[in-house]
Every structure is written in C-alpha cells, then in structure tokens.
Design an enzyme around this catalytic site. Structure first.
Site, short mmCIF file in Angstrom:
data_model
loop_
_atom_site.label_atom_id
_atom_site.label_comp_id
_atom_site.label_asym_id
_atom_site.label_seq_id
_atom_site.Cartn_x
_atom_site.Cartn_y
_atom_site.Cartn_z
CD GLU A 293 -2.83 -1.18 2.41
OE1 GLU A 293 -4.01 -1.51 2.23
OE2 GLU A 293 -2.38 -0.89 3.53
C1 ACM Z 1 -1.87 -5.48 4.28
O1 ACM Z 1 -2.90 -5.98 4.74
N1 ACM Z 1 -1.80 -4.18 4.06
C2 ACM Z 1 -0.71 -6.27 3.97
#
Ligand code: ACM
Length: 548
Positions: free
Chosen positions: A301
């Site tokens: 992310e």
């Molecule tokens: C995640 O759940 N951001 C790896």
C-alpha cells in the site's frame, strides 16, 4: 481407519492398532527416555505442558537408564522407515532447514516417538500432549506425520496494539501447539514504531513524538530465543516505504521539505536524502535483528507514491538486504518492482472477492481524501497481476489471502453468549465482509484457483492478524481462536479435511486454550446462524481502517 482423536492439525496417517491404551502419569510422574544431545527445549516444552495440561511431572532420563513411559528416538529417516513420508513443499523459514517427520506408536509398554530430528521429536511430543485424555490415557494408535508446507506462520500486528513480551510468548506457545513455525512481527506502522533503532532515539522511548510502548533489542532477543526454543522463527518486518507516519512524526526531515497530498499519505522517497539514509539505517537494523534467512520489507500500500519511485525504493532495499546475505519476503505489491527472484518470497494477501468500493469509501471520507482513495483504488486494481508476475519470475508465493487467512475479519454469526456477542460486534476490521469460521476453512492451498492459474509455487501458509480493533489480549484471543487452528491445518495437513471433522477434533482443545493463557474464543450461538443485524461493525472511522 482414522479414529476420532483431538489432533489438530490432522497428522498424515493415524491408525488404530487395537493395542491396549496406555495410562501415563498415574503415579504423578512420567519418565521420558531421550537420546544424548536432544535439545533441552524439546523436553522442557513437553514437561511444562504435561504439568499444566495434564497435571503430571516429567522425569527426563538417558536411554537405557530405567524403564520409561515415553521413549524418544532420533535417527535418520531411512533408518526409522519414515522416508516414504514426503518432505514438505515450499520455502523453509529456518537458517538450517529441519526434518519434522516422526512416528508415534502406543504400545502396552509405553509410547515410542521416533523422530527424524530434534524438531521432529518436538512435533511428536506435541502430538502426544494432544492425545492424552482427561483420565491420562493414550489410545492404541500409530501415527506417522510430517508437514505439507515448510513455512507455516502467523503475522502479528504489534504496531496497532502493543503486546508486551510475556503476551508474545503466549502467542508463540499457541503457534507451537498448532505446529506453526513462523512468527512474523509487524513491528512498525503509521500508528507506532515498536522497535528501537540505533541512532534514531526519537522513534521510541521518552521523546514526545516517540512510541512509549516498544521492544528494546533485549526484549526482541528474548522473544527470538523463546520462539527458537519452540521451533518458531521470528521474521521481523519494518513496513516501508508506506505506512511510515510514525517515523515522519519523529523525524519530519524525512519529508525533504515536501507537503503530503494528505496527512495520511506519507512514504519514504528515494529522491530525499534523509529518507534514503533512514531506510538504509532501518534495513541494516532489520538484518541484525532477523534470526533466520528472511527479513520482511513490507512494501504494501504505497499510497500516493509514484510508480517509478516505488520501484526504485523496493529495488534498492532488496539489493541492500541481499548484499547483507538476507532473503526478502514482502507483501504482494512488491512484485511490481520486478526485482524479487526465486530466493525471495511474495506474500499474497489481496484475495479474490475483495472489492475496493471507491464510492462507498468516498461517501464516508472527507473530500480532501478523495484523491487518495482514487490513488489507492488504482493500486488495488493492479493486484490481480501480482501473483502471475511473481510466478513468471519464479518467486514463491506465501498464501495469506485475506479471504481465508486474515483473522481480523469479523465473525459473521451471533456469538454464543452476550459478552462474546458484544466483543464480536466490536472487534474485527470493519472493511471486511464478515465470514464464519466455517467459510474461512473452505479452501485448500493445493487447489487455490488463482495460484493454480498463475502456475505459482507455494512457499507456505501464513495467517495474519491486524490489531486496529484489538484493545486487549482477550480481543486477540477471540480473533485467533478458533481460526488459527484451521489455518494451521491448511499449512500442515496434505489431505483436504472437512469442517465437521476439523471441529470435532478441535472441540476438546478449549481447555488447552485457557491453559495456554487464551481465555477468550469465538463460538457461534447456533451453527450457521446469520448475524441478526448485518453491518454491525462501526464503519465511521473508514479512513484509518482501510489503511492496513
Ligand atoms: C496489508 O494488509 N496491508 C498487507
């Protein structure tokens, strides 16, 4: 025929032999004969849990000294006739790969555990602990066993909720009870930085920007040693280049004078010298910390980060870690940097059936955040290509699909009592559709369509628990149990087991859970009852939540 025994994960072969059951510990003491040089941790583990679970003392003696109730033999798998059991698939998380195959035979004169190594003896004695019934009897069986996958883990988010070392030890014991062998510690995130870094005193400690609850290096050394004695390898993760708001709060110069698109969006920019120096320092620290061959780079992310900057960051970090002799495990987005190879591991987490509903998120978020949501949507849209890209490059894939293996997914059905029901409504990540433990169990690693279609090689199985909604160890226990046991069965057991069989073997474990220090667990009020009230999870704080 497989007798109905409380064994989780299910062993490879269980056979009722008709031998007379053996009663252990009726004198209050069980004598265990072991070979010279067997790791002390093996018998310490057995003795500790024999006392706490079954109330008998263990006396450890060398082979041949006296009549023993339990005899442990460690030898070559060929010599023991264990070579016909297949070895594990996947990627071994240990510095020195171990053979875990064992045979447990209950004979009138006692229990024989024949093991291909010390770790195999540990696995066999753990099976014996599960086999002893409340009247201290062990049925006449022969068990032959070994794991399906070498990497069998749990990722624990100690950033969103801090668990003091004593609580982490409890988690390690639970992992060992279910024959899991990796504790992945998510040590840093936007909410907190939980580990000391040499020369960066503002991250942790008494500085106003610092995280007050954190692990000193000595704490981590103790956790790593505690885990190693129980054949659990700690894989530490510093989550970079995104998920770094805590670091930016401590060291604003990491921004290089730039303003973020939104206060929730920060990343380590490979064009900012302070960020590059910081990254280098934390990666060296991670290398020094990691007891095994793998360090976890995070890399998930990277909201707001230009693609080329992300690629450069991941490639540079990978090169640094490799130059220090480490192999990299990273969340699936890292495949977009095209640098991982067959020695690394890609952690697959964005499962199918995982809509990213832009409009719904925008409806709940302030307008200033809408561009960030669009950016995040763009990143999630790339997810279906990550595993195929990794597979094409020969990178093994660690299965952590949030559909089955995120243990912070809310439970779907009303809980068995009012207190538990209140907890059920409070804990679990509100952005995930609630599922029952049965739904989360309905899969098998060997037949996952998205991995099969990509021709991916499976590294292993790792459950993950994120702790945004966790306020206490009991909250953690409630989310872990019973689902961690199911995840462990997927990782260890080659056969496809079904839910009624799994739960009938698991039901007697409730007493062990509390003995292991887990005093909460989820149980549905009525099997398969749907939650009366859908959407009971608080959706208000959308922003902080879709941001794992
Ligand atoms: C995640 O759940 N951001 C790896």
């Amino acid at each position: 025929m497989t007798p109905d025994l409380p064994l989780v994960p299910l062993p490879s072969h269980v056979e009722a032999t008709g031998a007379t059951p053996v009663t252990l510990g009726h004198t209050g003491t069980v004598t265990v004969a072991v070979p010279r040089g067997l790791a002390q941790g093996v018998t310490d583990w057995f003795a500790t849990w024999a006392r706490r679970l079954h109330g008998f003392d263990v006396r450890v003696v060398p082979h041949g000294e006296s009549r023993a109730d339990v005899v442990v033999v460690v030898d070559d798998p060929e010599a023991l006739g264990l070579a016909h059991l297949p070895g594990p698939e996947g990627v071994d998380p240990r510095a020195a790969p171990a053979d875990e195959r064992y045979r447990l035979t209950v004979r009138p004169e006692g229990v024989l555990v024949e093991a291909a190594g010390d770790e195999a003896a540990f696995r066999g004695l753990t099976t014996l602990l599960q086999l002893v019934d409340p009247v201290l009897t062990v049925p006449g069986v022969t068990i032959e066993d070994g794991p399906a996958y070498a990497w069998r883990g749990l990722s624990l988010d100690v950033a969103r909720h801090f668990f003091p070392p004593e609580e982490v030890y409890r988690v390690v014991d639970l992992l060992a009870w279910y024959k899991l062998d990796v504790l992945h510690l998510h040590l840093t995130d936007s909410q907190a930085w939980r580990v000391e870094v040499t020369g960066r005193p503002r991250l942790t400690g008494t500085h106003p920007t610092a995280t007050a609850d954190f692990y000193s290096r000595a704490d981590l050394d103790r956790i790593i040693a505690y885990a190693a004695e129980r054949y659990v390898t700690v894989v530490p993760e510093f989550d970079v280049p995104g998920h770094v708001i805590a670091a930016f709060a401590a060291y604003p110069e990491l921004a290089g004078g730039t303003e973020p698109a939104h206060p929730y969006v920060r990343y380590l920019d490979p064009d900012v010298p302070e960020a590059v120096a910081f990254t280098r320092d934390v990666l060296h620290e991670l290398v020094d910390l990691a007891p095994g061959p793998f360090v976890h780079l995070g890399a998930d992310e990277p909201f707001g980060m230009p693609v080329q900057a992300y690629r450069r960051f991941v490639r540079d970090a990978h090169a640094l870690l490799r130059s220090r002799g480490k192999r990299v495990v990273a969340w699936q987005e890292a495949s977009r940097a095209d640098c991982l190879d067959g020695d690394d591991v890609l952690q697959y987490w964005i499962g199918p059936d995982n809509p990213f509903d832009v409009e719904q998120l925008k409806a709940r978020a302030p307008a200033a955040l809408h561009p960030v949501i669009d950016d995040a949507a763009g990143l999630f849209a790339l997810a279906p290509q990550d595993v195929p890209t990794a597979a094409a490059a020969g990178v093994p894939v660690l299965v952590s699909s949030n559909t089955m293996l995120y243990l912070d997914r809310p439970y779907a059905d009303v809980a068995a009592d009012e207190g538990a029901e209140q907890r059920r409504r409070r804990v679990g990540h509100g952005d995930y559709v609630a599922r029952s433990p049965e739904q989360a169990f309905a899969w098998h690693p060997s037949t996952l369509p998205e991995l099969a279609a990509a021709g991916a090689r499976i590294a292993g199985v790792e459950a993950a628990i994120w702790c945004e909604t966790v306020d206490s160890f009991d909250d953690l226990a409630f989310l872990l149990l019973p689902r961690l046991a199911g995840a462990a069965e997927k990782a260890w057991t080659r056969q496809v087991t079904d839910w009624p069989d799994h739960t009938s073997r698991l039901a007697p474990h409730a007493g062990a859970w509390s003995a292991l220090g887990f005093h909460a667990a989820y149980r549905a009020a009525v099997a398969n009852a749907r939650a009366v009230e859908q959407g009971s999870h608080d959706q208000a704080d959308a922003l902080g939540r879709w941001h794992h």
